[in-house]
Scaffold this active site. Sequence first.
Site, short mmCIF file in Angstrom:
data_model
loop_
_atom_site.label_atom_id
_atom_site.label_comp_id
_atom_site.label_asym_id
_atom_site.label_seq_id
_atom_site.Cartn_x
_atom_site.Cartn_y
_atom_site.Cartn_z
N GLY A 313 0.80 -1.00 -0.20
CA GLY A 313 0.55 0.60 -0.04
C GLY A 313 1.15 1.81 -0.20
O GLY A 313 2.07 1.14 -0.53
N GLU A 314 0.46 2.46 0.77
CA GLU A 314 0.61 3.84 0.45
C GLU A 314 1.32 4.39 -0.73
O GLU A 314 1.44 5.27 -0.72
CB GLU A 314 2.35 3.40 1.28
CG GLU A 314 2.35 2.98 2.85
CD GLU A 314 3.58 2.60 3.13
OE1 GLU A 314 4.76 3.35 2.77
OE2 GLU A 314 4.38 2.10 4.95
N GLY A 315 1.02 3.17 -2.10
CA GLY A 315 1.17 4.64 -3.39
C GLY A 315 2.74 3.76 -3.26
O GLY A 315 3.05 4.53 -4.62
#
Length: 342
Positions: A313-315
Amino acid sequence: MAIPAPDESAFTAARGRLDALVKPLGALGRLEDLAAWLSAAHGEVPPRPLDDVRVVVFAGDHGVTGAGPGVSAYPREVTAAMVRVFLAGKSGVNVLARQVGARVRVVDIAVDDDLDGVPEQVRAHKIRRGSGAIDVTDALEPGEAERAFEAGRAVADEEIDAGADLLIPGDMGIGNTTIAAALVAASLGLPAGEVVGTGTGVDEAGRARKVSVVSAALARAGSRTSQPFALLTALGSACAAATAGFLVQGAARGVPVLLDGVFSGAAALVARDIAPDAVRWWLAGHRSTEPSQHFALKALGLDPILDLGLRLGEGSGAVQAVTTLRAARAVIADMGLLADAV
């Protein structure tokens, strides 16, 4: 909401130039598709350089983390701790974004913590602390989904006004894969067992618990999920609503958006229902290991650029696709023409 159309004449011109390059027809495969897509998005051939890439991590806590053991491998307190890690530049997305020169911004939309000492601009768009446990109650109060959506739009405007050439939505929130699974299941009419994955790495017992939570949430929400803001209120979160607003506003401003993993994919499904034409401005950066993302991307008609088996996740997955987009742009901008070589 008015969404501009990508430039079809630029797309056609790009295809013509790509066919004329010093190579066999179609020899560069997906790079050619991406080059033509970027040309249409920018309305010119070649497309402009992607110099200013901006990642916005929407952070918030989810009530499902209190639904018993096994929903996540980590406690919800990790969300607040990770906000500070982002600000220190030490998270996975910080490290990976630096490799491509991308900027990372974290926005507290619904972290269940006061975040004392954190810069005020991080908390400027906060909607609430945490969300309801969706198996037993709505995630949001009436009107909060709309407020969070507008906050996401405002953040997109801020980044675009500051010069963004490409937007990437990131996410941070323990329990977010459960929320994403519920949104995808409700949006596409799928049973919980088909969309729930292992998230942060829970075992099979944990996955079974997640299936139970999502099944209960879907049954509780019932037919209310047919309308996008009602869906976000019942089964989503302020982060999901803000991400949807961010995606829609990027499209409204004619700025390409590179989706990350499962959470942005789920938000994109809802965003498409709010603004159907917005999907023409989105690309899928990578394929997550979560099954709900696979269903979401198929429904959106998006083919991931990368497949690295990521689930952070997180980009973090999307930023790694920036290099591929830049390569696609370089091909159409810098390769010679076959006619000049013979």
